[in-house]
Design a protein around this motif. Structure first.
Motif, PDB file in Angstrom:
ATOM      1  N   ALA A 152      80.773  29.762  73.580  1.00  0.00           N
ATOM      2  CA  ALA A 152      79.785  30.498  74.376  1.00  0.00           C
ATOM      3  C   ALA A 152      78.400  29.864  74.248  1.00  0.00           C
ATOM      4  CB  ALA A 152      79.744  31.957  73.940  1.00  0.00           C
ATOM      5  N   MET A 153      78.182  29.111  73.155  1.00  0.00           N
ATOM      6  CA  MET A 153      76.913  28.378  72.991  1.00  0.00           C
ATOM      7  C   MET A 153      76.971  27.017  73.692  1.00  0.00           C
ATOM      8  SD  MET A 153      76.377  28.893  68.885  1.00  0.00           S
ATOM      9  CE  MET A 153      74.766  28.091  68.765  1.00  0.00           C
ATOM     10  N   GLY A 154      78.098  26.733  74.352  1.00  0.00           N
ATOM     11  CA  GLY A 154      78.231  25.452  75.047  1.00  0.00           C
ATOM     12  C   GLY A 154      78.778  24.344  74.165  1.00  0.00           C
ATOM     13  N   MET A 155      79.330  24.720  72.998  1.00  0.00           N
ATOM     14  CA  MET A 155      79.827  23.716  72.060  1.00  0.00           C
ATOM     15  C   MET A 155      81.272  23.333  72.351  1.00  0.00           C
ATOM     16  SD  MET A 155      77.556  22.871  69.953  1.00  0.00           S
ATOM     17  CE  MET A 155      75.943  23.301  70.581  1.00  0.00           C
ATOM     18  N   GLU A 156      81.603  22.096  72.055  1.00  0.00           N
ATOM     19  CA  GLU A 156      82.989  21.617  72.085  1.00  0.00           C
ATOM     20  C   GLU A 156      83.547  21.805  70.677  1.00  0.00           C
ATOM     21  OE1 GLU A 156      84.835  19.357  74.190  1.00  0.00           O
ATOM     22  OE2 GLU A 156      83.402  19.003  75.814  1.00  0.00           O
ATOM     23  N   VAL A 157      84.642  22.563  70.559  1.00  0.00           N
ATOM     24  CA  VAL A 157      85.230  22.831  69.248  1.00  0.00           C
ATOM     25  C   VAL A 157      86.556  22.086  69.123  1.00  0.00           C
ATOM     26  CG1 VAL A 157      86.166  24.627  67.734  1.00  0.00           C
ATOM     27  CG2 VAL A 157      84.126  25.096  69.115  1.00  0.00           C
ATOM     28  N   HIS A 158      86.701  21.381  67.999  1.00  0.00           N
ATOM     29  CA  HIS A 158      87.934  20.643  67.728  1.00  0.00           C
ATOM     30  C   HIS A 158      88.471  21.121  66.383  1.00  0.00           C
ATOM     31  CE1 HIS A 158      90.718  17.419  67.025  1.00  0.00           C
ATOM     32  NE2 HIS A 158      89.975  16.794  66.148  1.00  0.00           N
ATOM     33  N   ALA A 159      89.715  21.598  66.356  1.00  0.00           N
ATOM     34  CA  ALA A 159      90.328  22.036  65.091  1.00  0.00           C
ATOM     35  C   ALA A 159      91.724  21.433  64.980  1.00  0.00           C
ATOM     36  CB  ALA A 159      90.394  23.554  65.029  1.00  0.00           C
ATOM     37  N   LEU A 160      92.110  21.075  63.761  1.00  0.00           N
ATOM     38  CA  LEU A 160      93.396  20.408  63.555  1.00  0.00           C
ATOM     39  C   LEU A 160      94.556  21.386  63.501  1.00  0.00           C
ATOM     40  CD1 LEU A 160      92.456  17.687  60.920  1.00  0.00           C
ATOM     41  CD2 LEU A 160      92.020  17.783  63.382  1.00  0.00           C
ATOM     42  N   CYS A 161      94.285  22.634  63.070  1.00  0.00           N
ATOM     43  CA  CYS A 161      95.347  23.640  63.049  1.00  0.00           C
ATOM     44  C   CYS A 161      94.729  25.029  63.041  1.00  0.00           C
ATOM     45  CB  CYS A 161      96.261  23.457  61.838  1.00  0.00           C
ATOM     46  SG  CYS A 161      95.441  23.516  60.253  1.00  0.00           S
ATOM     47  N   SER A 162      95.566  26.012  63.321  1.00  0.00           N
ATOM     48  CA  SER A 162      95.039  27.388  63.347  1.00  0.00           C
ATOM     49  C   SER A 162      96.041  28.296  62.666  1.00  0.00           C
ATOM     50  CB  SER A 162      94.759  27.838  64.772  1.00  0.00           C
ATOM     51  OG  SER A 162      95.922  27.718  65.533  1.00  0.00           O
ATOM     52  N   LEU A 210      90.490  29.917  62.473  1.00  0.00           N
ATOM     53  CA  LEU A 210      91.123  31.243  62.384  1.00  0.00           C
ATOM     54  C   LEU A 210      90.734  31.991  63.659  1.00  0.00           C
ATOM     55  CD1 LEU A 210      90.324  32.190  58.641  1.00  0.00           C
ATOM     56  CD2 LEU A 210      92.325  30.999  59.549  1.00  0.00           C
ATOM     57  N   PRO A 211      91.559  31.884  64.710  1.00  0.00           N
ATOM     58  CA  PRO A 211      91.138  32.349  66.041  1.00  0.00           C
ATOM     59  C   PRO A 211      90.846  33.842  66.112  1.00  0.00           C
ATOM     60  CG  PRO A 211      93.421  31.572  66.089  1.00  0.00           C
ATOM     61  CD  PRO A 211      92.913  31.293  64.718  1.00  0.00           C
ATOM     62  N   ASP A 212      91.513  34.630  65.286  1.00  0.00           N
ATOM     63  CA  ASP A 212      91.305  36.087  65.340  1.00  0.00           C
ATOM     64  C   ASP A 212      89.888  36.477  64.947  1.00  0.00           C
ATOM     65  OD1 ASP A 212      93.927  36.164  65.977  1.00  0.00           O
ATOM     66  OD2 ASP A 212      94.614  37.008  64.066  1.00  0.00           O
ATOM     67  N   LEU A 213      89.184  35.603  64.245  1.00  0.00           N
ATOM     68  CA  LEU A 213      87.842  35.948  63.771  1.00  0.00           C
ATOM     69  C   LEU A 213      86.745  35.563  64.769  1.00  0.00           C
ATOM     70  CD1 LEU A 213      88.304  35.310  59.963  1.00  0.00           C
ATOM     71  CD2 LEU A 213      88.385  37.442  61.222  1.00  0.00           C
ATOM     72  N   GLY A 214      87.132  34.887  65.849  1.00  0.00           N
ATOM     73  CA  GLY A 214      86.211  34.740  66.979  1.00  0.00           C
ATOM     74  C   GLY A 214      85.226  33.585  66.920  1.00  0.00           C
ATOM     75  N   GLY A 215      85.344  32.743  65.911  1.00  0.00           N
ATOM     76  CA  GLY A 215      84.366  31.656  65.777  1.00  0.00           C
ATOM     77  C   GLY A 215      84.385  30.678  66.940  1.00  0.00           C
ATOM     78  N   ARG A 216      85.587  30.305  67.362  1.00  0.00           N
ATOM     79  CA  ARG A 216      85.677  29.345  68.471  1.00  0.00           C
ATOM     80  C   ARG A 216      84.997  29.904  69.714  1.00  0.00           C
ATOM     81  NH1 ARG A 216      88.915  25.001  70.623  1.00  0.00           N
ATOM     82  NH2 ARG A 216      90.187  24.832  68.738  1.00  0.00           N
ATOM     83  N   LYS A 217      85.286  31.175  70.016  1.00  0.00           N
ATOM     84  CA  LYS A 217      84.683  31.805  71.209  1.00  0.00           C
ATOM     85  C   LYS A 217      83.160  31.793  71.095  1.00  0.00           C
ATOM     86  CE  LYS A 217      88.238  34.689  73.176  1.00  0.00           C
ATOM     87  NZ  LYS A 217      89.146  35.467  72.321  1.00  0.00           N
ATOM     88  N   LYS A 218      82.672  32.124  69.888  1.00  0.00           N
ATOM     89  CA  LYS A 218      81.214  32.171  69.686  1.00  0.00           C
ATOM     90  C   LYS A 218      80.587  30.795  69.932  1.00  0.00           C
ATOM     91  CE  LYS A 218      79.337  34.462  66.216  1.00  0.00           C
ATOM     92  NZ  LYS A 218      78.871  34.852  64.876  1.00  0.00           N
ATOM     93  N   LEU A 219      81.195  29.758  69.387  1.00  0.00           N
ATOM     94  CA  LEU A 219      80.626  28.417  69.535  1.00  0.00           C
ATOM     95  C   LEU A 219      80.761  27.919  70.974  1.00  0.00           C
ATOM     96  CD1 LEU A 219      81.646  26.604  66.231  1.00  0.00           C
ATOM     97  CD2 LEU A 219      79.731  28.130  66.666  1.00  0.00           C
ATOM     98  N   GLY A 248      79.671  17.828  69.097  1.00  0.00           N
ATOM     99  CA  GLY A 248      80.973  18.411  68.809  1.00  0.00           C
ATOM    100  C   GLY A 248      80.964  19.087  67.452  1.00  0.00           C
ATOM    101  N   CYS A 249      81.909  20.034  67.280  1.00  0.00           N
ATOM    102  CA  CYS A 249      82.067  20.730  65.997  1.00  0.00           C
ATOM    103  C   CYS A 249      83.527  20.567  65.611  1.00  0.00           C
ATOM    104  CB  CYS A 249      81.773  22.220  66.145  1.00  0.00           C
ATOM    105  SG  CYS A 249      80.143  22.568  66.793  1.00  0.00           S
ATOM    106  N   ALA A 250      83.772  19.912  64.467  1.00  0.00           N
ATOM    107  CA  ALA A 250      85.146  19.584  64.073  1.00  0.00           C
ATOM    108  C   ALA A 250      85.507  20.291  62.774  1.00  0.00           C
ATOM    109  CB  ALA A 250      85.287  18.079  63.925  1.00  0.00           C
TER     110      ALA A 250
END
Ligand code: 5GP
Length: 173
Positions: A163-173, A152-161, A145-147
């Motif tokens: 797409a690598m098969g990663m589980e992304v957890h964020a407390l706020c956006s 910052l969703p507009d910058l595309g990091g979540r999508k990138k991770l 997991g990546c916590a």
């Protein structure tokens, strides 16, 4: 009203460059309630899961990752900027807006098959986290997991991770 993690984060205008809105988490870290809330929420999704190590990205990922590792009773592994770690390392470069950066991990910091939680304060383009994931995977360990505190969703990091098969957890956006 009860404060949320987001309420403790302030925005600094024009840092480190003109036109940038910097999300400053030092005000979250400085508040006892806010800091505890952030650590509790970061590790919440992983309750009951096997985690062998927490890896933190320099520098605010060390503050968060150290506290998460303590709470989970795991070891902590730093992923640092080039030239900072004293022992033998492996390196991974990644692209920034202008140019390149390199992060490193000690080559004996993780054992093959170990399950690792990657922690940092903020996910923007995902370049830093991606480089960290590659280092962990090159040592034969697995990122479970990546916590992050902030996405910052507009910058595309979540999508990138993701797409690598990663589980992304964020407390706020
Ligand atoms: P990325 O590689 O995802 O584009 O950028 C994320 C990295 O840059 C993280 O290590 C994070 O600490 C740092 N970073 C970029 N922008 C900000 C910001 O506005 N606030 C904070 N606290 N860190 C940032």
């Amino acid at each position: 009203m009860t404060k949320t993690v987001k309420d403790y984060i302030r925005t600094i205008v024009d840092f480190p460059h003109e036109g940038i809105l910097f999300r400053d988490v030092t005000t979250l870290f400085a508040d006892a309630r806010g800091f505890r809330m952030a650590i509790d929420q970061l590790l919440h999704p992983y309750a009951g899961q096997r985690i062998d190590k927490v890896a933190g990205l320099e520098a605010r990922g060390f503050i968060l990752g150290g506290a998460v590792a303590h709470q989970m009773t795991t070891g902590f592994v730093p992923i640092r900027k080039k030239g900072k770690l004293p022992g033998a390392t492996i390196s991974q470069s990644y692209t920034l807006e202008y140019g390149e950066a390199v992060v490193e991990i000690h080559d004996d910091a993780l054992q093959p098959g170990e399950k690792v939680l990657l922690v940092d304060d903020l996910l923007a383009t995902g370049g830093t986290a991606e480089a960290g994931i590659r280092l962990i995977e090159r040592l034969g360990a697995q990122v479970i997991g990546c916590a992050f505190v902030v996405d910052l969703p507009d910058l595309g990091g979540r999508k990138k991770l993701e797409a690598m098969g990663m589980e992304v957890h964020a407390l706020c956006s």
